[in-house]
Write a protein that holds these residues in place. Structure first.
Motif, PDB file in Angstrom:
ATOM      1  N   ALA A  23      38.762  49.194  26.010  1.00  0.00           N
ATOM      2  CA  ALA A  23      38.616  49.261  27.392  1.00  0.00           C
ATOM      3  C   ALA A  23      40.188  48.962  27.774  1.00  0.00           C
ATOM      4  O   ALA A  23      40.787  48.230  27.213  1.00  0.00           O
ATOM      5  CB  ALA A  23      37.744  48.669  28.272  1.00  0.00           C
ATOM      6  N   MET A  24      40.619  49.887  28.969  1.00  0.00           N
ATOM      7  CA  MET A  24      41.997  49.504  29.291  1.00  0.00           C
ATOM      8  C   MET A  24      41.954  49.250  31.086  1.00  0.00           C
ATOM      9  O   MET A  24      41.161  49.744  31.559  1.00  0.00           O
ATOM     10  CB  MET A  24      42.879  50.662  29.144  1.00  0.00           C
TER      11      MET A  24
ATOM     12  N   TYR B 107      40.324  44.346  25.447  1.00  0.00           N
ATOM     13  CA  TYR B 107      40.450  44.911  26.956  1.00  0.00           C
ATOM     14  C   TYR B 107      41.699  44.828  26.968  1.00  0.00           C
ATOM     15  O   TYR B 107      42.468  43.592  27.066  1.00  0.00           O
ATOM     16  CB  TYR B 107      39.607  43.970  27.636  1.00  0.00           C
TER      17      TYR B 107
ATOM     18  N   PRO C 222      43.648  49.603  34.614  1.00  0.00           N
ATOM     19  CA  PRO C 222      44.422  50.810  35.255  1.00  0.00           C
ATOM     20  C   PRO C 222      45.916  50.611  35.073  1.00  0.00           C
ATOM     21  O   PRO C 222      46.558  49.276  35.121  1.00  0.00           O
ATOM     22  CB  PRO C 222      44.301  50.925  36.693  1.00  0.00           C
TER      23      PRO C 222
ATOM     24  N   TYR D  55      44.569  44.313  29.287  1.00  0.00           N
ATOM     25  CA  TYR D  55      44.489  43.602  30.605  1.00  0.00           C
ATOM     26  C   TYR D  55      45.811  42.732  30.701  1.00  0.00           C
ATOM     27  O   TYR D  55      46.338  42.210  29.735  1.00  0.00           O
ATOM     28  CB  TYR D  55      43.321  42.904  30.730  1.00  0.00           C
TER      29      TYR D  55
ATOM     30  N   PRO E 171      45.594  54.861  30.638  1.00  0.00           N
ATOM     31  CA  PRO E 171      44.329  54.661  30.723  1.00  0.00           C
ATOM     32  C   PRO E 171      43.536  56.004  30.553  1.00  0.00           C
ATOM     33  O   PRO E 171      42.529  56.267  29.640  1.00  0.00           O
ATOM     34  CB  PRO E 171      43.948  53.710  31.803  1.00  0.00           C
ATOM     35  N   GLU E 172      43.898  56.779  31.543  1.00  0.00           N
ATOM     36  CA  GLU E 172      42.998  58.218  31.693  1.00  0.00           C
ATOM     37  C   GLU E 172      43.134  59.093  30.535  1.00  0.00           C
ATOM     38  O   GLU E 172      42.175  59.666  29.995  1.00  0.00           O
ATOM     39  CB  GLU E 172      43.707  58.724  32.989  1.00  0.00           C
TER      40      GLU E 172
ATOM     41  N   LEU F 255      41.282  57.384  27.660  1.00  0.00           N
ATOM     42  CA  LEU F 255      39.839  57.928  27.770  1.00  0.00           C
ATOM     43  C   LEU F 255      39.520  59.292  27.380  1.00  0.00           C
ATOM     44  O   LEU F 255      38.422  59.793  26.608  1.00  0.00           O
ATOM     45  CB  LEU F 255      39.394  57.595  29.179  1.00  0.00           C
TER      46      LEU F 255
ATOM     47  N   VAL G  28      37.805  52.622  31.458  1.00  0.00           N
ATOM     48  CA  VAL G  28      38.965  52.207  32.229  1.00  0.00           C
ATOM     49  C   VAL G  28      38.320  51.279  33.209  1.00  0.00           C
ATOM     50  O   VAL G  28      37.541  51.684  33.908  1.00  0.00           O
ATOM     51  CB  VAL G  28      39.603  53.300  32.790  1.00  0.00           C
ATOM     52  N   GLU G  29      38.668  49.817  33.240  1.00  0.00           N
ATOM     53  CA  GLU G  29      37.865  49.031  34.115  1.00  0.00           C
ATOM     54  C   GLU G  29      39.092  48.134  34.743  1.00  0.00           C
ATOM     55  O   GLU G  29      40.020  47.669  34.148  1.00  0.00           O
ATOM     56  CB  GLU G  29      36.893  48.008  33.297  1.00  0.00           C
TER      57      GLU G  29
END
Length: 426
Positions: A110-111, A87, A113, A89, A168-169, A172, A180-181
């Protein structure tokens, strides 16, 4: 009224069962320079996670680090018995260079925003390495990590060959990550129940609801992390080198031992081999420093020694024996800090020498030659000259008897600006 014991057990059994079946997720923070300390941190986290946790989350925020350490971390993650979640973050954070390799090696990526991944081209010094031998090897490694987890290997390799970055987008859409969380809680809630792939293995994530526990940093890892910081390790080595030289010119073992320990700690933190050019520069630097102390070069020797020391350190960290996975801009900023730090220490020492020499020059001739007792710095043969230290200052001296370095001496006269000394007590 008495309640039967069996009824009490039956009433509380559902509560006990819920507690026993509660999922636990272990979280470890991967920040700063990726080093052997990070390897130890991840290894300990995986061992702990395999002891009853349903998943291990790596919260990544790094500009990169050592290639060896990066691939060691990837090997640890790929052999984990529990699913791993990478992640990037916090918001606006990054998993650049080495961080991207680590992210691709996790089972669920996951990334947050506005975070960033990429810039994974190997670097030598602060210059991206374009040699195909290395570039192909590193890009293939990145692609294998991605494809092993069902991700886009082609896009992953572009982070190496083209030094591309992904928001992120974009990541993905390119199938480099799974989500993306905005928060850890959101990540665990949305990842729950999903099946993730690691080569021929499949894991079903059970991450919500779950008890979140953070992996504490052990004292051993913290010490290793501090030593592995390029600025700290280089400063330890540089200052230790200066302290060692001062100690060699001063009777006793305090400064020599302190300097040697600092050099050793610095070399451990650097994790690099000292090449021939660096050794030659260090040797010349030492000669100039000793000449400044013994012969009094009016600060020129100390300044030149500092300049050569800076060059030697930059050679050691700027041209490591193998490429690193770090942002070239980060490496450049680090080198600037080192030059300023080491140069500052060297200039301070030079100023001390210059002030000391100036104070001697400003004295009237009658005050130039001291009296009293001191310590021989050199071996002084009968009729020959050497240096003695009296009241913290070095003076040229001669003697009619043989005097060994470290022996106490007494001033008995002066001749043509040179002290006449003898062994104290003779």
């Amino acid at each position: 009224m008495r309640i039967p014991l069996c009824l009490i057990i039956l009433l509380f059994l559902p509560i006990l069962s819920v507690g026993a079946d509660e999922n636990r997720v272990l979280v470890v923070n991967i920040t700063g320079y990726i080093s052997p300390a990070t390897v130890e941190q991840v290894k300990a986290a995986v061992i702990e996670a395999e002891n009853g946790y349903s998943a291990l989350v790596l919260q990544i925020n790094t500009f990169g680090g050592s290639a060896d350490s990066t691939f060691s971390i990837a090997d640890i993650l790929l052999s984990s018995k529990v699913p791993t979640i990478g992640y990037v973050y916090p918001m606006g954070g990054q998993a650049l260079s080495a961080g991207s390799y680590i992210l691709m090696a996790t089972d669920y990526a996951a990334m947050a925003p506005y975070s960033t991944i990429g810039s994974a081209q190997p670097v030598v010094g602060y210059t991206p390495l374009n040699e195909s031998k290395y570039l192909n090897a590193y890009s293939t490694k990145m692609r294998s990590y991605a494809e092993m987890h069902g991700r886009n290997g082609t896009a992953a390799s572009l982070m190496v060959t083209k030094n591309l970055n992904f928001m992120p987008e974009e990541a993905l859409k390119s199938k480099l990550i799974e989500a993306v969380e905005p928060s850890l809680d959101s990540l665990l809630r949305n990842a729950n129940g999903k099946t993730v792939k690691r080569a021929d293995k499949l894991f079903v994530l059970t991450t919500y609801p779950a008890l979140i526990e953070y992996m504490p940093t052990s004292p051993r890892v913290e010490v290793m992390r501090q030593l592995s910081d390029p600025v700290i390790s280089s400063l330890l080595f540089s200052i230790g080198f200066m302290v060692l030289l001062v100690g060699l010119m001063t009777p006793g073992w305090g400064a020599e031992v302190a300097g040697a320990i600092m050099i050793l700690l610095g070399l451990i933190g650097m994790g690099v081999s000292v090449d021939l050019a660096s050794l030659i520069l260090l040797a010349v630097s030492a000669v100039l420093f000793i000449a400044e102390v013994k012969k009094g070069l009016h600060g020129i020797g100390a300044i030149a020694s500092t300049a050569l020391l800076i060059m030697a350190v930059l050679l050691m960290i700027g041209s490591p024996w193998r490429p690193t996975l770090i942002s070239s801009s980060w490496m450049f900023d680090t080198m600037v800090k080192l030059i300023l730090s080491i140069g500052g220490v060297g200039i301070a020492i030079s100023i001390i020498f210059i002030k000391g020499i100036s104070s001697i020059i400003r004295r009237r001739p009658v005050e130039w030659l001291p009296t009293g007792t001191g310590v021989a710095v050199d071996d002084i043969a009968p009729g020959k000259e050497g240096y003695v230290r009296i009241k913290g200052e070095l003076w040229k001296a001669t003697s009619d008897e043989e005097i060994k370095a470290g022996e106490k001496v007494e001033v008995v006269g002066r001749r043509e600006g040179v002290l006449m000394v003898k062994k104290k007590g003779t």
